[in-house]
Design a protein around this motif. Structure first.
Motif, short mmCIF file in Angstrom:
data_model
loop_
_atom_site.label_atom_id
_atom_site.label_comp_id
_atom_site.label_asym_id
_atom_site.label_seq_id
_atom_site.Cartn_x
_atom_site.Cartn_y
_atom_site.Cartn_z
N SER A 25 7.56 11.81 -84.52
CA SER A 25 8.13 11.18 -83.33
C SER A 25 7.51 11.79 -82.09
CB SER A 25 9.66 11.36 -83.32
OG SER A 25 10.00 12.73 -83.31
N ILE A 26 7.59 11.06 -81.00
CA ILE A 26 6.97 11.49 -79.75
C ILE A 26 7.85 11.11 -78.58
CG2 ILE A 26 5.63 9.36 -79.48
CD1 ILE A 26 3.39 11.06 -78.32
N LEU A 27 7.79 11.90 -77.53
CA LEU A 27 8.59 11.67 -76.33
C LEU A 27 7.69 11.33 -75.16
CD1 LEU A 27 11.30 11.87 -74.72
CD2 LEU A 27 10.73 14.29 -74.36
N ASN A 28 8.04 10.30 -74.42
CA ASN A 28 7.40 9.97 -73.14
C ASN A 28 8.50 9.78 -72.10
OD1 ASN A 28 4.31 9.46 -73.42
ND2 ASN A 28 5.21 8.46 -75.22
N SER A 55 3.02 6.94 -60.36
CA SER A 55 3.75 7.08 -61.63
C SER A 55 3.36 8.38 -62.31
CB SER A 55 3.46 5.90 -62.55
OG SER A 55 2.09 5.84 -62.90
N THR A 56 4.33 8.97 -63.00
CA THR A 56 4.12 10.20 -63.77
C THR A 56 4.52 9.95 -65.21
OG1 THR A 56 6.34 11.11 -63.46
CG2 THR A 56 4.73 11.52 -61.72
N ASN A 57 3.98 10.76 -66.12
CA ASN A 57 4.38 10.65 -67.52
C ASN A 57 4.27 12.01 -68.19
OD1 ASN A 57 5.01 8.99 -70.01
ND2 ASN A 57 3.10 9.97 -70.64
N TYR A 58 5.37 12.44 -68.78
CA TYR A 58 5.38 13.65 -69.59
C TYR A 58 5.38 13.25 -71.05
CZ TYR A 58 7.09 17.82 -71.98
OH TYR A 58 7.22 18.88 -72.84
N ASN A 59 4.43 13.78 -71.80
CA ASN A 59 4.25 13.41 -73.20
C ASN A 59 4.36 14.65 -74.07
OD1 ASN A 59 1.79 13.26 -75.44
ND2 ASN A 59 3.08 11.45 -75.41
N GLU A 60 5.12 14.55 -75.17
CA GLU A 60 5.24 15.68 -76.09
C GLU A 60 5.47 15.18 -77.51
OE1 GLU A 60 8.15 19.52 -77.04
OE2 GLU A 60 8.39 18.39 -75.17
N GLY A 79 4.92 20.18 -80.08
CA GLY A 79 5.03 21.03 -78.91
C GLY A 79 3.98 20.81 -77.87
N HIS A 80 3.02 19.94 -78.15
CA HIS A 80 1.95 19.63 -77.21
C HIS A 80 1.88 18.12 -77.00
CE1 HIS A 80 0.01 23.65 -77.02
NE2 HIS A 80 0.53 23.79 -78.23
N ALA A 81 1.12 17.72 -75.98
CA ALA A 81 0.87 16.30 -75.75
C ALA A 81 -0.12 15.79 -76.78
CB ALA A 81 0.34 16.07 -74.34
N ILE A 82 -0.14 14.48 -76.98
CA ILE A 82 -1.10 13.88 -77.89
C ILE A 82 -2.52 14.08 -77.34
CG2 ILE A 82 -2.00 11.66 -78.69
CD1 ILE A 82 0.75 10.72 -79.20
N GLY A 83 -3.42 14.50 -78.22
CA GLY A 83 -4.84 14.54 -77.89
C GLY A 83 -5.23 15.53 -76.83
N GLU A 84 -4.56 16.70 -76.76
CA GLU A 84 -5.00 17.72 -75.82
C GLU A 84 -6.35 18.30 -76.29
OE1 GLU A 84 -2.35 20.83 -74.65
OE2 GLU A 84 -0.60 19.50 -74.62
N PHE A 85 -7.15 18.73 -75.32
CA PHE A 85 -8.44 19.32 -75.66
C PHE A 85 -8.24 20.70 -76.29
CE2 PHE A 85 -9.92 16.48 -72.12
CZ PHE A 85 -10.60 15.60 -72.95
N PRO A 131 -6.26 15.44 -71.22
CA PRO A 131 -6.85 14.25 -70.59
C PRO A 131 -5.83 13.39 -69.85
CG PRO A 131 -6.58 13.90 -72.95
CD PRO A 131 -6.23 15.35 -72.69
N SER A 132 -4.54 13.67 -70.02
CA SER A 132 -3.52 12.88 -69.32
C SER A 132 -3.37 13.38 -67.89
CB SER A 132 -2.18 12.99 -70.04
OG SER A 132 -2.27 12.48 -71.35
N PRO A 133 -3.32 12.49 -66.92
CA PRO A 133 -3.18 12.93 -65.52
C PRO A 133 -1.76 13.37 -65.20
CG PRO A 133 -3.20 10.54 -65.63
CD PRO A 133 -3.47 11.04 -67.04
N ASP A 134 -1.63 14.20 -64.17
CA ASP A 134 -0.31 14.55 -63.67
C ASP A 134 0.38 13.32 -63.08
OD1 ASP A 134 -0.75 17.20 -64.37
OD2 ASP A 134 -1.57 17.71 -62.40
#
Length: 400
Positions: A99-102, A127-132, A157-163, A225-228
């Protein structure tokens, strides 16, 4: 539900003709399963979402403001999981796991004003988006393929596709610095390094000790890669037949993996280079972040995907500007034409960014040769993305 990430028929394996040599000239043609990574148990993703919003108007609705908050939890996500090499394929299989949270905010404001023959409006949105990732059934997904290996990781514990890559600590200036960079047992952690090579960060083990040479287990999270936030600004005005529209679009706080750096500063093979190669390390005391020129890349200066390739991807772009003029009605009476408008439009006329390569507006799935991963796990990877064209158009609109 959502089944878009996987495409059609991802749940069923297909058969294909395959010849078998039985010793005769003609042989035997049979059927084999062409793709063993199809999953018959796939189902749509499911989501639960809370939306709260408010719309406000001021000055007799000349100023309107909209504020929205959303909190979305997606379950049974469609995720591509690599299969073991012992299966006989290097492909991945799609499963419903985790599962994932946005959650985030969306703001929009518009101001409109009429003063005699002058009409204008100014609008802005942000617009902002927090992803975890909340749950992934114990899986860790390495993706974002480049020529030198994966560059992203997805885990709880991290966002999808972090570097996820190596971290650099400057350049070795002399042999004494290399000899001093040792683990708890006194062994060199970069035995193949020479003066002018990159010094890589060593991750402590579970006991907090430095053990062994630099390797894949020393990679860390280096960027997202996700913007603030993303934003846009639009303006429109008209006065006695003259009209103007302007649209700016931008993102702030995202990182990009500029893999073109491997080719402009690589110096590990036989090909042309960028002018940055002139700033390479050549002797002790050189202040530079470009390593020495060496064939074969024994230290992994190029082969190790690292924060050396990481750049700020923020930008503000003038996406569209249109200037037009509508001829007076009195001019049209003689030719029985109801309306004539001449206009000029420019697209992508201006981009403000610190990103050094062709275009900071990188799409999903990676960009360029060698990129791999889906739209979520391989964002912001630039391996030669063809830039958006700057376009100038002129036209005449005639209404009868």
């Amino acid at each position: 539900g959502n089944d878009r990430p996987i495409g059609a028929y991802s749940y069923v394996a297909s058969l294909s003709a395959s010849p078998y040599n039985d010793g005769n000239a003609t042989g035997i043609v049979g059927q084999t399963v062409s793709n063993l990574t199809k999953n018959p148990n796939l189902q749509w993703e499911a989501s639960e979402q809370l939306d709260l919003g408010a719309e406000l108007g001021f000055f007799k609705s000349a100023l309107s403001i909209e504020v929205d908050y959303y909190n979305k939890k997606t379950k049974d996500m469609l995720v591509s999981i690599p299969v073991p090499g012992s299966s006989g394929t290097s492909a991945s299989i799609t499963k419903n796991i985790g599962s994932i949270l946005n959650r985030g905010w969306e703001f929009q404001a518009t101001y409109r004003k009429v003063t005699g023959d002058f009409h204008y409006s100014i609008g802005a949105n942000l617009s902002t988006n927090y992803n975890e990732v909340l749950n992934l059934d114990g899986q860790v997904v390495n993706a974002g393929g480049t020529e030198f290996g994966s560059s992203t990781r997805t885990e709880v514990g991290h966002a999808i596709g972090e570097f996820y890559a190596y971290k650099t600590m400057g350049i070795f200036q002399n042999q004494a610095e290399i000899d001093a960079y040792v683990d708890m047992n006194g062994a060199k952690m970069q035995p193949n390094a020479a003066p002018g090579d990159i010094k890589f960060y060593k991750k402590p083990n579970a006991d907090g000790n430095l053990v062994g040479v630099i390797g894949a287990t020393d990679q860390v999270y280096i960027g997202d890669p996700s913007p603030d936030f993303t934003y846009g600004i639009n303006m429109a005005a008209d006065y006695k037949g003259l009209d103007l529209t302007v649209f700016f679009q931008g993102v702030q706080g995202n990182d990009l993996m500029g893999m073109l750096l491997a080719w402009t500063q690589g110096m590990h093979n036989n090909f042309n280079l960028g002018k940055d190669a002139l700033n390479r390390w050549q002797k002790e005391g050189d202040i530079t972040d470009v390593p020495r020129a060496v064939r074969g890349d024994p230290n992994g200066n190029v082969r190790y995907v690292s924060d050396r390739y990481l750049f700020d991807g923020s930008y503000l772009r003038l996406k569209n500007l249109t200037l037009g003029y509508t001829l007076p009605k009195s001019w049209m009476n003689f030719v029985k034409i109801s309306n004539v408008r001449v206009y000029a439009t420019g697209r992508n006329l201006l981009t403000l960014t610190s990103y050094p390569f062709y275009d900071p507006e990188i799409g999903s799935g990676g960009a360029g040769l060698g990129a791999s991963g889906n739209s979520s796990t391989a964002r912001g990877i630039d391996q030669g993305y063809y830039p958006q064209a700057r376009t100038l158009l002129m036209g005449i609109q005639v209404d009868f």
